[in-house]
Design an enzyme around this catalytic site. Structure first.
Site, short mmCIF file in Angstrom:
data_model
loop_
_atom_site.label_atom_id
_atom_site.label_comp_id
_atom_site.label_asym_id
_atom_site.label_seq_id
_atom_site.Cartn_x
_atom_site.Cartn_y
_atom_site.Cartn_z
N LYS A 113 41.29 35.15 34.18
CA LYS A 113 40.53 34.25 34.24
C LYS A 113 38.96 34.17 33.85
O LYS A 113 38.52 33.75 33.35
CB LYS A 113 40.58 34.97 35.82
CG LYS A 113 41.64 34.46 36.80
CD LYS A 113 41.87 35.41 37.87
CE LYS A 113 42.72 34.01 38.63
NZ LYS A 113 43.26 34.90 40.74
N GLN A 118 39.78 38.84 44.23
CA GLN A 118 40.95 38.74 43.80
C GLN A 118 42.21 39.89 45.05
O GLN A 118 41.72 40.59 45.74
CB GLN A 118 41.78 40.03 42.51
CG GLN A 118 42.65 39.40 42.26
CD GLN A 118 43.84 37.81 41.83
OE1 GLN A 118 43.04 37.59 41.29
NE2 GLN A 118 45.25 37.63 41.67
N ASP A 153 38.40 29.45 45.33
CA ASP A 153 39.61 29.71 46.15
C ASP A 153 40.14 28.93 46.90
O ASP A 153 41.35 28.74 46.94
CB ASP A 153 39.58 31.28 46.06
CG ASP A 153 40.87 31.68 45.02
OD1 ASP A 153 41.09 31.46 44.05
OD2 ASP A 153 40.51 33.51 44.82
N1 GUN Z 1 46.27 36.47 43.88
C1 GUN Z 1 47.11 35.96 43.87
N2 GUN Z 1 46.58 34.62 43.63
C2 GUN Z 1 45.87 34.79 43.43
C3 GUN Z 1 45.11 33.37 43.32
O1 GUN Z 1 44.40 32.07 43.37
N3 GUN Z 1 43.19 34.37 43.96
C4 GUN Z 1 42.71 34.88 44.43
N4 GUN Z 1 41.46 35.35 44.69
N5 GUN Z 1 43.88 36.20 44.12
C5 GUN Z 1 45.47 35.38 44.01
#
Ligand code: GUN
Length: 302
Positions: A49, A93, A116
């Site tokens: 990311k 995350q 998100d």
């Molecule tokens: N863990 C697995 N997929 C995601 C996601 O799309 N966003 C976040 N913040 N954590 C995750």
């Protein structure tokens, strides 16, 4: 033989457009990424990311907190980022360690920076069909279906998996597009029979090679959301066979990644199919960049 839906190519197209928009709107979108603890898979995702931000000229701010961070410390960081004018998106995350209340932490993120789409306000907006941040993986799945001209109106869509990150929001998006949607899970009876009714099957269970030929109607569109790590040889042999390239990889590298769909078993039944890797994964990141860009643009217009 199924046509492969190339998520990598679509992600490149989306990010090229964002890159051009960043220049034409004169914006510097900023994303804060918070990682708590040392989960290796999460660390990989977070790096990807941040790298994507770098490639697009976004400002990115990474926070690595120790696994025993207190709720007060994490809350203070989130509240500070809510007020930071250089930050337009805040991503915590998941998963986070068990002593932290995940719902409470997510609900501290300002809904206006919740790229998100996990804050209850954005979840509610998605449910009632208002404008909102749409979770990245579901948004990517819809973009891929659109790219390949999959008409959802009146179609039977079956989602396997009921997570807040993928299963529930993608079901909402499919419903908005007038599909007839069924959400299945570990306690669904006759799961293969239900899945075989699907014109569009979304596999988001988190179990390697779970979906095989018994789950797929001939001519269906199959989207594989799974990214599973297989790291023991015995499991690899059972799933992939003794001499398959994936089993070799486990022997050589210690692990391999595979989807929720047994690709070899369904590729002659599905009409459209996503590969793993190179299917949904790259689109999750592209949509995170899109959500962050959209947020920066909304802040600039305020
Ligand atoms: N863990 C697995 N997929 C995601 C996601 O799309 N966003 C976040 N913040 N954590 C995750």
């Amino acid at each position: 033989m199924a046509v492969l839906m190339d998520g990598k190519a679509l992600a490149a197209k989306i990010t090229d457009k964002i890159r051009a928009d960043v220049v034409s709107f004169g914006l510097r979108p900023g994303l804060a990424v918070i990682l708590v603890g040392e989960d290796p898979a999460s660390a990989v995702y977070v790096r990807m990311k941040e790298k994507a931000c770098g490639k697009l000229g976004f400002f990115s701010s990474g926070f690595r907190l120790s696994a025993d961070v207190s709720e007060d410390e994490l809350s203070a960081l989130i509240l500070r980022l809510n007020d930071d004018p250089d930050i337009h998106g805040i991503l915590l995350q998941l998963p986070i360690p068990g002593h932290l209340d995940e719902k409470k932490m997510l609900s501290l993120i300002s809904p206006d920076k919740d790229v998100d789409g996990f804050h209850p306000v954005n979840v509610g907006r998605l449910m009632v069909g208002d404008e909102c941040f749409v979770p990245c993986t579901p948004r990517g799945i819809l973009a891929l279906l659109d790219e390949y001209g999959v008409d959802l109106k009146g179609k039977r869509a079956v989602v396997v998996g009921r997570s807040n990150i993928v299963g529930k929001p993608v079901a909402m998006l499919l419903l908005q597009r007038h599909a007839t949607v069924t959400i299945c899970h570990s306690r669904t009876r006759n799961l293969p029979d239900v899945c075989r009714e699907a014109d569009v099957l979304i596999a988001a269970v988190g179990r390697p090679y779970f979906v095989d030929e018994g789950f797929v109607k001939p001519g269906a569109t199959v989207v594989d959301v799974g990214v599973n790590r297989v790291d023991d040889e015995e499991t690899a042999i059972r799933l992939f066979g003794k001499e398959s390239p994936k089993t070799m990889k486990v022997r050589e590298k210690g692990y391999t990644l595979c989807g929720d769909v047994n690709f070899d078993a369904v590729e002659n039944m599905a009409e459209l199919l996503t590969p793993v890797p190179g299917g949904v994964g790259p689109l999750t990141i592209a949509m995170l960049m899109q959500n962050t860009f959209d947020s920066a643009k909304a802040f600039a217009e305020k």
